[in-house]
Structure formats: C-alpha cells, structure tokens
Design an enzyme around this catalytic site. Structure first.
Site, PDB file in Angstrom:
ATOM      1  N   CYS A 131       0.807  -1.224   0.000  1.00  0.00           N
ATOM      2  CA  CYS A 131       0.000   0.000   0.000  1.00  0.00           C
ATOM      3  C   CYS A 131       0.844   1.280   0.000  1.00  0.00           C
ATOM      4  O   CYS A 131       0.562   2.226  -0.738  1.00  0.00           O
ATOM      5  CB  CYS A 131      -0.948  -0.002   1.201  1.00  0.00           C
ATOM      6  SG  CYS A 131      -0.263  -0.774   2.678  1.00  0.00           S
ATOM      7  N   HIS A 244      -3.210   6.138   4.412  1.00  0.00           N
ATOM      8  CA  HIS A 244      -1.814   6.315   4.800  1.00  0.00           C
ATOM      9  C   HIS A 244      -1.334   7.687   4.299  1.00  0.00           C
ATOM     10  O   HIS A 244      -1.735   8.143   3.221  1.00  0.00           O
ATOM     11  CB  HIS A 244      -0.909   5.271   4.130  1.00  0.00           C
ATOM     12  CG  HIS A 244      -1.109   3.856   4.597  1.00  0.00           C
ATOM     13  ND1 HIS A 244      -1.919   3.492   5.651  1.00  0.00           N
ATOM     14  CD2 HIS A 244      -0.564   2.698   4.136  1.00  0.00           C
ATOM     15  CE1 HIS A 244      -1.864   2.180   5.824  1.00  0.00           C
ATOM     16  NE2 HIS A 244      -1.064   1.673   4.915  1.00  0.00           N
TER      17      HIS A 244
HETATM   18  P1  NAP Z   1      -7.844  -9.080   7.500  1.00  0.00           P
HETATM   19  O1  NAP Z   1      -8.892  -8.060   7.643  1.00  0.00           O
HETATM   20  O2  NAP Z   1      -7.234  -9.636   8.729  1.00  0.00           O
HETATM   21  O3  NAP Z   1      -8.435 -10.283   6.604  1.00  0.00           O
HETATM   22  C1  NAP Z   1      -7.743 -11.482   6.425  1.00  0.00           C
HETATM   23  C2  NAP Z   1      -8.545 -12.361   5.469  1.00  0.00           C
HETATM   24  O4  NAP Z   1      -7.799 -13.559   5.246  1.00  0.00           O
HETATM   25  C3  NAP Z   1      -9.888 -12.786   6.033  1.00  0.00           C
HETATM   26  O5  NAP Z   1     -10.816 -12.947   5.003  1.00  0.00           O
HETATM   27  C4  NAP Z   1      -9.549 -14.131   6.651  1.00  0.00           C
HETATM   28  O6  NAP Z   1     -10.660 -14.991   6.779  1.00  0.00           O
HETATM   29  C5  NAP Z   1      -8.593 -14.676   5.622  1.00  0.00           C
HETATM   30  N1  NAP Z   1      -7.794 -15.727   6.209  1.00  0.00           N
HETATM   31  C6  NAP Z   1      -6.995 -15.652   7.293  1.00  0.00           C
HETATM   32  N2  NAP Z   1      -6.491 -16.876   7.589  1.00  0.00           N
HETATM   33  C7  NAP Z   1      -6.976 -17.732   6.664  1.00  0.00           C
HETATM   34  C8  NAP Z   1      -6.832 -19.125   6.425  1.00  0.00           C
HETATM   35  N3  NAP Z   1      -6.093 -19.900   7.226  1.00  0.00           N
HETATM   36  N4  NAP Z   1      -7.495 -19.674   5.386  1.00  0.00           N
HETATM   37  C9  NAP Z   1      -8.266 -18.916   4.593  1.00  0.00           C
HETATM   38  N5  NAP Z   1      -8.460 -17.598   4.760  1.00  0.00           N
HETATM   39  C10 NAP Z   1      -7.806 -17.012   5.780  1.00  0.00           C
HETATM   40  O7  NAP Z   1      -6.620  -8.572   6.643  1.00  0.00           O
HETATM   41  P2  NAP Z   1      -6.637  -7.583   5.359  1.00  0.00           P
HETATM   42  O8  NAP Z   1      -6.283  -6.230   5.786  1.00  0.00           O
HETATM   43  O9  NAP Z   1      -7.875  -7.795   4.584  1.00  0.00           O
HETATM   44  O10 NAP Z   1      -5.367  -8.109   4.573  1.00  0.00           O
HETATM   45  C11 NAP Z   1      -5.341  -9.361   3.961  1.00  0.00           C
HETATM   46  C12 NAP Z   1      -4.008  -9.552   3.263  1.00  0.00           C
HETATM   47  O11 NAP Z   1      -3.929  -8.656   2.176  1.00  0.00           O
HETATM   48  C13 NAP Z   1      -2.815  -9.237   4.156  1.00  0.00           C
HETATM   49  O12 NAP Z   1      -2.279 -10.394   4.713  1.00  0.00           O
HETATM   50  C14 NAP Z   1      -1.824  -8.586   3.256  1.00  0.00           C
HETATM   51  O13 NAP Z   1      -0.914  -9.556   2.769  1.00  0.00           O
HETATM   52  C15 NAP Z   1      -2.655  -8.114   2.106  1.00  0.00           C
HETATM   53  N6  NAP Z   1      -2.723  -6.662   2.121  1.00  0.00           N
HETATM   54  C16 NAP Z   1      -2.180  -6.047   1.110  1.00  0.00           C
HETATM   55  C17 NAP Z   1      -2.182  -4.696   1.055  1.00  0.00           C
HETATM   56  C18 NAP Z   1      -1.485  -4.047  -0.023  1.00  0.00           C
HETATM   57  O14 NAP Z   1      -0.773  -3.145   0.256  1.00  0.00           O
HETATM   58  N7  NAP Z   1      -1.650  -4.415  -1.255  1.00  0.00           N
HETATM   59  C19 NAP Z   1      -2.800  -3.938   2.016  1.00  0.00           C
HETATM   60  C20 NAP Z   1      -3.370  -4.576   3.061  1.00  0.00           C
HETATM   61  C21 NAP Z   1      -3.308  -5.961   3.101  1.00  0.00           C
HETATM   62  P3  NAP Z   1     -11.485 -15.074   8.171  1.00  0.00           P
HETATM   63  O15 NAP Z   1     -12.367 -13.857   8.223  1.00  0.00           O
HETATM   64  O16 NAP Z   1     -12.265 -16.333   8.009  1.00  0.00           O
HETATM   65  O17 NAP Z   1     -10.480 -15.110   9.264  1.00  0.00           O
HETATM   66  N1  12T Z   2       2.517  -5.382   7.326  1.00  0.00           N
HETATM   67  O1  12T Z   2       0.796  -6.360   1.927  1.00  0.00           O
HETATM   68  O2  12T Z   2       0.553  -4.103   8.605  1.00  0.00           O
HETATM   69  O3  12T Z   2       2.884  -6.241   2.452  1.00  0.00           O
HETATM   70  O4  12T Z   2      -0.012  -2.374   7.437  1.00  0.00           O
HETATM   71  C1  12T Z   2       0.303  -4.609   4.012  1.00  0.00           C
HETATM   72  C2  12T Z   2      -0.008  -3.973   5.182  1.00  0.00           C
HETATM   73  C3  12T Z   2       2.061  -5.745   5.055  1.00  0.00           C
HETATM   74  C4  12T Z   2       1.697  -6.072   2.710  1.00  0.00           C
HETATM   75  C5  12T Z   2       0.403  -3.534   7.533  1.00  0.00           C
HETATM   76  C6  12T Z   2       1.775  -5.114   6.238  1.00  0.00           C
HETATM   77  C7  12T Z   2       1.340  -5.471   3.964  1.00  0.00           C
HETATM   78  C8  12T Z   2       0.734  -4.235   6.285  1.00  0.00           C
END
Ligand code: NAP
Ligand code: 12T
Length: 335
Positions: A131, A244
C-alpha cells in the site's frame, strides 16, 4: 481474456481488503459472472452481499478453483504461498495482494498508472504492491519520467486498517477504554496504538530496517524498472483508521521546480493536487478515506539540497493501496 462475464473468486473475502474489493467491483460494475467467496473455516456459512445478492462464504481449499477464471487474493502471504499455485494450475489468473510473490522475477508487480505494460508478461500471477509503495509511485512516476529520480527519503504515517479488520477494531476499543478511564487492552499491535505512534510495521531485518521499509525500497525499484534508485524509508503506525500519509523528499537528476511538479501532477492519472498553503489546503487522511485518488500537497523545494523536492502524499490504503489497484489490474487484463 475479453469475454462478457468472468468467474471470479476472492480469497480473504471477509477481511478488510476483501470487503473493499466487493465494494469496488460493484461500484465499477466489473463483469462478474459466478462469484466464489473464500475465507478460513471460521467464516464458513457467513453471508456477504454483492449487487443485492447474498453469497455464502466457503472455506479456502486447494480444490476451490475449478472453473474459476480470475482470483483476487488477500488472505495473507502464507495462504498465497499454499493456495495460489493451485488456482493457477486450475487455469485462473491470480492478482495477489500479499507480499509473497512481489519480488519473484517472473511475477509482474503492477500499478496501472505506472507500469501497465508489465501486465501482459504474466504467467498466471500478477502481484499488487504494498500500500505505501503504490501511493508513492503513483505520485512520483511523472517526476521520474521527466527528470529522473536519484534518491527518495520517505517517512510513512500508516493507518491501522493496513493491518486488517482486527486492528481497526482494536484502535476503536482502545480509544473507548482510554477515554472512559478503563484498562487499555493490547492484543493485535505490539503496544497500545490509541494516542500513540509505533515506529515498527512488520518484522525487523538484520540491517535495522523493518520488512515494510525494505518493501518500499525493493518494490519501487521493480515497478520503475530502475535498480539505481536509492530509497530510505521509515514506516510508522499511527492512530488513524483509514488512509496512509507520507512525507517524501526526492533528489532528482535534473532540477525541477515545485511549479513544474504541480503542472506534471495536475495531468497525472490517479493524482489529485490539494496544495494551497495560503488557504491551509493540503491532503489529510480523514478526507482521503473512502475515496480513490492519490492526493499530493505541500509541494516545495528541498531547502537542504540543490535539486530536491518535498511533498506530502495521502491515499486510502484499502482502496488505491490494495483493492482498487487490484481491480484496475483486472480491468486492464480483460480489456
Ligand atoms: P484481514 O482483515 O485480517 O483479513 C484477512 C482475510 O484472510 C480474512 O478474510 C480471513 O478470513 C482470511 N484468512 C486468514 N487466515 C486464513 C486461512 N487460514 N485460510 C483462509 N483464509 C484465511 O486482513 P486484510 O487487511 O484484509 O489483509 C489481507 C491480506 O492482504 C494481508 O495479509 C496482506 O498480505 C494483504 N494486504 C495487502 C495490502 C497491499 O498493500 N496491497 C494492504 C493490506 C493488506 P477469516 O475472516 O475467516 O479469518
Ligand atoms: N505489514 O501487503 O501491517 O505487504 O499495514 C500490508 C499492510 C504488510 C503487505 C500492515 C503489512 C502489507 C501491512
């Protein structure tokens, strides 16, 4: 690709990014045919709505992808490692939001305003950058193209939503506990985040930087296709819910004036300038949350250097920093 409607699956559909993906797919009228919502076993049976229709969340499994054409993945890096290869084997193209594949040399790392040409090099996986990287390169790409950037020094002010839904809830509950004089409970972040700043995002590496900081170094070079760019990042978590902010100073190869930067950015795709100090106009996360652009303000000469520019860059990390960028890649892919 190039068809009317696509069979789409979302890995991590119940999370902060997954939720935002559903909203953005709906807003932009992405041609979704079948839709499969995948999450952990904890969410099985949960209902989520898309375009007025209810969908039941299923457990993410290795055999979840039969017939799926496009996967948007945001269920964490270890789930991407395990499940994305199965999606690709089943014939899907995966746009991955996690850090897992970003630096893989065969995986394009794409910001559509900056390097859309890299999309067509994909072999089944396209990675969405971090991000903090995305919003910075959207604002800096026009400057890099015009005069060349030698060096970037950036400090981030990252909202809690970047860390996921549980962290959003924690800032909320800690704030209530603090103002009510109750004991503040710390569970998700390593320290209290309400009324505090935490100068650590992700784990520390041997060089004294965090992994989040080194993502900004390495991803910026890969997206610009220029390994000579020097980047020094400090990433800080702040008690803000959405968007951010970044204080950025760039050293350019040729001198460029703040007015020239304003002119370049005024026609740059995805950028909105808010920059009028005389009227106290500058971007702030409270205003950027829930919106699509990358906002740039405080554009000024670096008084400490003969060819430097400083600026302030703000964007919604769940939108442009994650879900919107991923959906824009999907839109390019099906064009
Ligand atoms: P979040 O709100 O904690 O959501 C995590 C998601 O992953 C939920 O749908 C969760 O399902 C699922 N999950 C977790 N453990 C799992 C498992 N064992 N099997 C299947 N599904 C599972 O986190 P978020 O902010 O949405 O972020 C998710 C991911 O996206 C992060 O880990 C990060 O790598 C990525 N991300 C990327 C950016 C970016 O900059 N591009 C920004 C933010 C995040 P449940 O609800 O069932 O637990
Ligand atoms: N640690 O997708 O915690 O690489 O704000 C995104 C958000 C990793 C990533 C965070 C993180 C990622 C966070």
């Amino acid at each position: 690709m190039g068809r009317d409607k696509y069979y789409l699956a979302i890995m991590g559909a119940t999370g902060a990014v997954g939720n935002c993906m559903l909203k953005i797919l709906e807003e932009r009228n992405f041609p979704v045919g079948n839709l499969k919502l995948l999450a952990s076993e904890r969410s099985v049976g949960k209902k989520l709505s898309f375009k007025g229709k209810e969908y039941t969340v299923e457990e993410l499994k290795e055999n979840s992808f039969k017939g799926v054409e496009l996967v948007l993945s945001s269920a964490g890096a270890s789930r991407s490692k395990q499940f994305v290869p199965h999606a690709v084997k089943a014939g899907a193209v995966v746009i991955d939001n996690t850090s897992f594949f970003r630096m893989d040399p065969v995986v394009p790392l794409v910001v559509p305003e900056v390097n859309p040409q890299d999309i067509k090099k994909h072999k089944g996986i396209i990675a969405n950058p971090n991000c903090s990287t995305i919003q910075m390169v959207v604002a800096l790409a026009p400057i890099h193209r015009k005069v060349g950037i030698k060096r970037i020094v950036v400090s981030t002010y990252q909202s809690v939503s970047g860390a996921g839904q549980a962290h959003i809830n924690e800032l909320c509950s800690q704030t209530k506990q603090w103002v009510n004089g109750e004991k503040v409970e710390v569970a998700q972040f390593p320290f209290q985040i309400a009324f505090n700043l935490i100068p650590q995002i992700d784990v520390f590496l041997d060089n004294g930087y965090t992994k989040e900081e080194m993502k900004m170094v390495n991803e910026t070079r890969k997206i610009f296709g220029d390994t000579s760019i020097q980047v020094n990042a400090t990433c800080v978590r702040v008690p803000v819910f959405y968007a951010h902010s970044e204080s950025v100073t760039v050293e350019t190869k040729e001198k460029i004036s703040p007015q020239e930067v304003r002119e370049l950015l005024s026609i740059a795709p995805g950028v909105v300038i808010i920059d009028d100090p005389s009227k106290q106009k500058y971007p702030m996360p409270f205003d950027a949350g829930g919106t699509d652009p990358v906002y740039v303000g405080r554009i000024r000469d670096d008084v400490s250097s003969s060819s430097g520019i400083s600026m302030w860059i703000v964007a919604d990390n769940l939108r442009k920093g994650a879900a919107l960028n991923a959906v824009q890649i999907a839109e390019e892919l099906i064009k």
